[in-house]
Design a protein around this motif. Sequence first.
Motif, PDB file in Angstrom:
ATOM      1  N   ASN A 124      42.610  36.263  35.460  1.00  0.00           N
ATOM      2  CA  ASN A 124      42.680  36.661  36.865  1.00  0.00           C
ATOM      3  C   ASN A 124      43.285  38.054  37.021  1.00  0.00           C
ATOM      4  O   ASN A 124      42.824  38.851  37.851  1.00  0.00           O
ATOM      5  CB  ASN A 124      43.503  35.644  37.665  1.00  0.00           C
ATOM      6  CG  ASN A 124      42.744  34.353  37.893  1.00  0.00           C
ATOM      7  OD1 ASN A 124      41.518  34.301  37.808  1.00  0.00           O
ATOM      8  ND2 ASN A 124      43.481  33.283  38.185  1.00  0.00           N
ATOM      9  N   GLU A 125      44.324  38.342  36.232  1.00  0.00           N
ATOM     10  CA  GLU A 125      44.940  39.663  36.293  1.00  0.00           C
ATOM     11  C   GLU A 125      43.954  40.738  35.848  1.00  0.00           C
ATOM     12  O   GLU A 125      43.869  41.815  36.454  1.00  0.00           O
ATOM     13  CB  GLU A 125      46.195  39.703  35.422  1.00  0.00           C
ATOM     14  CG  GLU A 125      47.368  38.932  35.980  1.00  0.00           C
ATOM     15  CD  GLU A 125      48.537  38.899  35.021  1.00  0.00           C
ATOM     16  OE1 GLU A 125      49.681  39.081  35.475  1.00  0.00           O
ATOM     17  OE2 GLU A 125      48.319  38.696  33.806  1.00  0.00           O
ATOM     18  N   TRP A 126      43.220  40.461  34.769  1.00  0.00           N
ATOM     19  CA  TRP A 126      42.257  41.441  34.283  1.00  0.00           C
ATOM     20  C   TRP A 126      41.157  41.684  35.315  1.00  0.00           C
ATOM     21  O   TRP A 126      40.785  42.831  35.593  1.00  0.00           O
ATOM     22  CB  TRP A 126      41.655  40.979  32.959  1.00  0.00           C
ATOM     23  CG  TRP A 126      40.393  41.700  32.600  1.00  0.00           C
ATOM     24  CD1 TRP A 126      39.160  41.166  32.438  1.00  0.00           C
ATOM     25  CD2 TRP A 126      40.240  43.109  32.381  1.00  0.00           C
ATOM     26  NE1 TRP A 126      38.250  42.140  32.132  1.00  0.00           N
ATOM     27  CE2 TRP A 126      38.890  43.351  32.098  1.00  0.00           C
ATOM     28  CE3 TRP A 126      41.125  44.188  32.412  1.00  0.00           C
ATOM     29  CZ2 TRP A 126      38.383  44.617  31.836  1.00  0.00           C
ATOM     30  CZ3 TRP A 126      40.625  45.466  32.156  1.00  0.00           C
ATOM     31  CH2 TRP A 126      39.281  45.663  31.863  1.00  0.00           C
ATOM     32  N   MET A 127      40.624  40.619  35.914  1.00  0.00           N
ATOM     33  CA  MET A 127      39.570  40.780  36.894  1.00  0.00           C
ATOM     34  C   MET A 127      40.075  41.511  38.131  1.00  0.00           C
ATOM     35  O   MET A 127      39.332  42.280  38.761  1.00  0.00           O
ATOM     36  CB  MET A 127      38.994  39.411  37.279  1.00  0.00           C
ATOM     37  CG  MET A 127      38.270  38.696  36.143  1.00  0.00           C
ATOM     38  SD  MET A 127      36.985  39.721  35.376  1.00  0.00           S
ATOM     39  CE  MET A 127      35.833  39.892  36.751  1.00  0.00           C
ATOM     40  N   ASP A 128      41.341  41.306  38.461  1.00  0.00           N
ATOM     41  CA  ASP A 128      41.937  42.014  39.591  1.00  0.00           C
ATOM     42  C   ASP A 128      42.012  43.512  39.295  1.00  0.00           C
ATOM     43  O   ASP A 128      41.681  44.351  40.140  1.00  0.00           O
ATOM     44  CB  ASP A 128      43.324  41.454  39.879  1.00  0.00           C
ATOM     45  CG  ASP A 128      43.928  42.036  41.144  1.00  0.00           C
ATOM     46  OD1 ASP A 128      43.197  42.190  42.139  1.00  0.00           O
ATOM     47  OD2 ASP A 128      45.130  42.337  41.142  1.00  0.00           O
ATOM     48  N   LEU A 129      42.435  43.852  38.076  1.00  0.00           N
ATOM     49  CA  LEU A 129      42.484  45.259  37.667  1.00  0.00           C
ATOM     50  C   LEU A 129      41.088  45.868  37.664  1.00  0.00           C
ATOM     51  O   LEU A 129      40.873  46.978  38.156  1.00  0.00           O
ATOM     52  CB  LEU A 129      43.100  45.389  36.266  1.00  0.00           C
ATOM     53  CG  LEU A 129      44.603  45.207  36.132  1.00  0.00           C
ATOM     54  CD1 LEU A 129      44.982  45.207  34.663  1.00  0.00           C
ATOM     55  CD2 LEU A 129      45.343  46.302  36.876  1.00  0.00           C
ATOM     56  N   PHE A 130      40.141  45.148  37.094  1.00  0.00           N
ATOM     57  CA  PHE A 130      38.772  45.644  37.014  1.00  0.00           C
ATOM     58  C   PHE A 130      38.205  45.887  38.414  1.00  0.00           C
ATOM     59  O   PHE A 130      37.558  46.907  38.680  1.00  0.00           O
ATOM     60  CB  PHE A 130      37.902  44.627  36.269  1.00  0.00           C
ATOM     61  CG  PHE A 130      36.464  45.044  36.130  1.00  0.00           C
ATOM     62  CD1 PHE A 130      36.053  45.858  35.094  1.00  0.00           C
ATOM     63  CD2 PHE A 130      35.523  44.618  37.050  1.00  0.00           C
ATOM     64  CE1 PHE A 130      34.724  46.249  34.967  1.00  0.00           C
ATOM     65  CE2 PHE A 130      34.192  44.996  36.944  1.00  0.00           C
ATOM     66  CZ  PHE A 130      33.789  45.820  35.900  1.00  0.00           C
ATOM     67  N   GLY A 131      38.465  44.953  39.331  1.00  0.00           N
ATOM     68  CA  GLY A 131      37.965  45.117  40.694  1.00  0.00           C
ATOM     69  C   GLY A 131      38.595  46.296  41.408  1.00  0.00           C
ATOM     70  O   GLY A 131      37.902  47.067  42.082  1.00  0.00           O
ATOM     71  N   ALA A 132      39.919  46.441  41.264  1.00  0.00           N
ATOM     72  CA  ALA A 132      40.633  47.504  41.970  1.00  0.00           C
ATOM     73  C   ALA A 132      40.281  48.886  41.444  1.00  0.00           C
ATOM     74  O   ALA A 132      40.243  49.853  42.223  1.00  0.00           O
ATOM     75  CB  ALA A 132      42.135  47.274  41.862  1.00  0.00           C
ATOM     76  N   ASN A 133      40.019  48.994  40.141  1.00  0.00           N
ATOM     77  CA  ASN A 133      39.814  50.310  39.537  1.00  0.00           C
ATOM     78  C   ASN A 133      38.341  50.616  39.239  1.00  0.00           C
ATOM     79  O   ASN A 133      37.791  51.594  39.736  1.00  0.00           O
ATOM     80  CB  ASN A 133      40.643  50.432  38.259  1.00  0.00           C
ATOM     81  CG  ASN A 133      42.133  50.392  38.540  1.00  0.00           C
ATOM     82  OD1 ASN A 133      42.573  50.650  39.655  1.00  0.00           O
ATOM     83  ND2 ASN A 133      42.918  50.047  37.538  1.00  0.00           N
ATOM     84  N   VAL A 134      37.696  49.770  38.446  1.00  0.00           N
ATOM     85  CA  VAL A 134      36.331  50.075  37.996  1.00  0.00           C
ATOM     86  C   VAL A 134      35.288  49.670  39.048  1.00  0.00           C
ATOM     87  O   VAL A 134      34.443  50.475  39.454  1.00  0.00           O
ATOM     88  CB  VAL A 134      36.032  49.385  36.651  1.00  0.00           C
ATOM     89  CG1 VAL A 134      34.614  49.717  36.193  1.00  0.00           C
ATOM     90  CG2 VAL A 134      37.043  49.826  35.599  1.00  0.00           C
TER      91      VAL A 134
END
Length: 259
Positions: A124-134
Amino acid sequence: MLAAMTSSAGGAFSPSPAQRGLLTNQVIAVTSADQGYGRPIGTALAHAGASVILVGTAPENLAAIASGIEQQGGQVIPLAADVSVPLDCISALGRILDIYGELHGVVHLADKRAYSTFQDLSENEWMDLFGANVKSTVALTQVLRRRHPQTWLTIVGPHRDEAGLQVQPQRGAIRSLVEHAGQEDMRLNLLLPSRASSGDDRLDQPLTDAVLALAMPSLGHLGGNVLEVPLPPLPRAGQARSDQVRAEQIRSGQVDRQP
């Protein structure tokens, strides 16, 4: 290229008279403006004469930032939207055009960082980072290409001091997008600050100077550049302020909690 800014009390800066007209008649949006570098970048653009739209998902924060800029004479409006959602992005750009009739540029903050180690980062943390940045960067680029191909895009990417393997695919994806945007006749540039925002405009000034330079109409031919932006180290008081900002962002869910 840009005249030196003079600092004022409280860690804020005020531009020289020459800088106040650099971006006159320019309409520029700043996305994810409700956190981190959003406030100093929005302030610098407004001080340089641009009409600024602050876009983000925290309306109260946006309103407070906009009020502060207006009190200093800047022209700014807050606009609640999540640019990682294409329909939200399209709606926001439509509202900007309804108000101003044009949009010259966008400064997109894609620098959300995790404070967990790579091995402890949850899905969930990784997908949150991916959504916010990439995801947000790609979505915004696609919407601009389809509807506003002449609008330039400056991206503030993941900080150079962020450790962990999780940052590499994010930085690499955004870098590749910027370097190949010319294939679609788009003007994208990427800025990589050496650290997170300090909360002190003077210490973050090299980044805002870089944003202002890329926003100048006379440099409209520049694209495909990836620029590292060294920032001065934080003094102990500045580090304490940075830690306070980080704690506030964790409480509001804007960054991930360190395990």
